[in-house]
Design a protein around this motif. Structure first.
Motif, short mmCIF file in Angstrom:
data_model
loop_
_atom_site.label_atom_id
_atom_site.label_comp_id
_atom_site.label_asym_id
_atom_site.label_seq_id
_atom_site.Cartn_x
_atom_site.Cartn_y
_atom_site.Cartn_z
N ARG A 69 -13.26 1.35 -0.29
CA ARG A 69 -12.32 1.98 -1.25
C ARG A 69 -12.74 3.37 -1.43
NH1 ARG A 69 -13.00 -3.03 -3.57
NH2 ARG A 69 -14.65 -2.46 -4.70
N ALA A 70 -13.91 3.96 -1.44
CA ALA A 70 -14.28 5.13 -1.72
C ALA A 70 -13.89 5.98 -0.56
CB ALA A 70 -15.87 5.43 -1.94
N SER A 71 -13.71 5.69 0.61
CA SER A 71 -13.43 6.18 1.82
C SER A 71 -11.74 6.66 2.12
CB SER A 71 -13.86 5.53 3.08
OG SER A 71 -13.21 4.45 3.40
N PHE A 72 -10.97 6.19 1.23
CA PHE A 72 -9.60 6.28 1.11
C PHE A 72 -9.15 7.04 0.11
CE2 PHE A 72 -9.83 2.83 4.44
CZ PHE A 72 -8.64 3.17 5.11
N PRO A 73 -8.22 8.07 0.28
CA PRO A 73 -7.78 8.91 -0.69
C PRO A 73 -7.35 8.04 -1.97
CG PRO A 73 -6.48 9.34 1.47
CD PRO A 73 -7.42 8.21 1.39
N ALA A 74 -7.70 8.72 -3.13
CA ALA A 74 -6.90 8.09 -4.38
C ALA A 74 -5.66 8.11 -4.34
CB ALA A 74 -7.63 9.06 -5.60
N GLY A 75 -5.22 7.13 -5.44
CA GLY A 75 -3.77 6.91 -5.41
C GLY A 75 -2.84 6.16 -4.34
N GLY A 76 -3.55 5.30 -3.95
CA GLY A 76 -2.95 4.22 -2.95
C GLY A 76 -3.38 4.78 -1.55
N GLY A 77 -2.70 4.11 -0.66
CA GLY A 77 -3.10 4.43 0.78
C GLY A 77 -4.30 3.54 1.19
N GLY A 78 -5.23 2.96 0.42
CA GLY A 78 -6.06 2.13 0.96
C GLY A 78 -5.72 0.96 1.68
N PRO A 109 -6.01 8.68 8.18
CA PRO A 109 -6.60 10.15 8.16
C PRO A 109 -7.60 10.16 9.15
CG PRO A 109 -6.50 9.19 5.78
CD PRO A 109 -6.18 7.90 6.85
N PRO A 110 -7.65 11.72 9.92
CA PRO A 110 -8.46 11.52 10.92
C PRO A 110 -9.96 11.25 10.75
CG PRO A 110 -7.32 13.56 10.43
CD PRO A 110 -6.70 12.62 9.77
N ASP A 111 -10.41 11.55 9.36
CA ASP A 111 -11.82 11.73 9.11
C ASP A 111 -12.10 10.32 8.44
OD1 ASP A 111 -10.13 12.02 6.83
OD2 ASP A 111 -11.80 13.69 6.05
N THR A 112 -11.48 9.18 8.64
CA THR A 112 -11.67 8.15 7.99
C THR A 112 -12.95 7.34 8.46
OG1 THR A 112 -9.37 7.59 7.90
CG2 THR A 112 -10.78 5.71 7.36
N ASP A 113 -13.35 7.44 9.64
CA ASP A 113 -14.59 6.77 10.11
C ASP A 113 -15.84 7.94 9.70
OD1 ASP A 113 -13.02 5.36 11.85
OD2 ASP A 113 -13.71 6.43 13.67
#
Length: 184
Positions: A69-78, A109-113
Motif C-alpha cells: 500500500r505504501a509503495s503506490f501513489p496516494a489517491g488510488g492506483g494501488g 510507475p517505473p520506480d514501483t519495484d
C-alpha cells in the motif's frame, strides 16, 4: 488454555466443537495483546503458510500488505488484487509480486519495484539486513491483465475450493496458479 496465554506471544488457533471437530487447526495465528479480565485480547497476525521467507526474514502477510500500500501513489492506483511468491531459482532469491490494477491500469510507475523494496525494508528490519548484505534481491512487481485473478478464482473453484470461502492467497506457491496469472 486461554488463561495460560502470555501477552506478546503468538499462538495458532485450534478448536474443538460439540459438532465433532477435535483439535482442528484453523491456520490463523494471533498475538495476545492483553487481557479483559481472564479473557485474552488478540489481534490477527497471519495465516500459516502465508509468510514470505527466502532467508529467514519471515515477512508476514500484514507487513507485506502495508508495504505494498505504501509503495503506490496516494489517491488510488494501488492494486485491486495481488499475490506474491518467492523466487528461489535465481541468485539472490527475491520476492515476485503479481498485481491487477483497477480498471486495467495504464501500467506500473517505473520506480514501483524500488518503492516496494524500501517499504519492505521499513516494515521488516530482518528483510532489510538481508537486502543490505545482498543475500535477498530487490523484489519485482509485475502487472497482470484485468480479469486474471477472476480466472484464478474460477480455476480454484473447479479444483474444489468453496465459492463462499475462497480468498485469493496473498502468498501463492502453486506453480500452475502463478503460470495462469503470468500468462495474462
Amino acid at each position: 488454555l486461554a488463561h495460560e496465554l502470555e501477552v506478546g506471544r503468538d499462538y495458532e488457533l485450534v478448536c474443538t466443537t460439540l459438532g465433532g471437530l477435535c483439535r482442528y487447526r484453523i491456520g490463523d495465528v494471533v498475538k495476545v495483546v492483553g487481557f479483559h479480565g481472564t479473557a485474552p485480547l488478540v489481534e490477527f497476525g497471519y495465516r500459516r503458510g502465508q509468510l514470505l521467507n527466502v532467508r529467514g526474514e519471515k515477512t508476514s502477510e500484514a507487513q507485506f500488505a502495508d508495504a505494498l500500500r505504501a509503495s503506490f501513489p496516494a489517491g488510488g492506483g494501488g492494486p485491486l488484487e495481488y499475490t506474491c511468491t518467492e523466487v528461489t531459482e535465481q541468485h539472490p532469491p527475491r520476492y515476485s509480486v503479481l498485481v491487477e490494477l483497477p480498471g486495467g491500469g495504464a501500467g506500473l510507475p517505473p520506480d514501483t519495484d524500488a518503492r516496494l523494496d524500501a517499504a519492505l525494508c521499513a516494515a521488516n528490519p530482518v528483510y532489510c539486513a538481508w537486502r543490505d548484505k545482498g543475500a535477498i534481491g530487490k523484489c519485482e512487481v509485475h502487472r497482470v491483465h484485468p480479469g486474471a485473478f477472476e480466472e484464478l478464482r474460477r480455476r480454484r473453484i473447479c479444483e474444489g475450493a468453496s465459492p463462499q470461502q475462497l480468498k485469493i492467497s496473498r502468498v501463492d506457491r502453486d506453480k500452475s496458479h502463478l503460470a495462469l496469472l503470468r500468462r495474462h
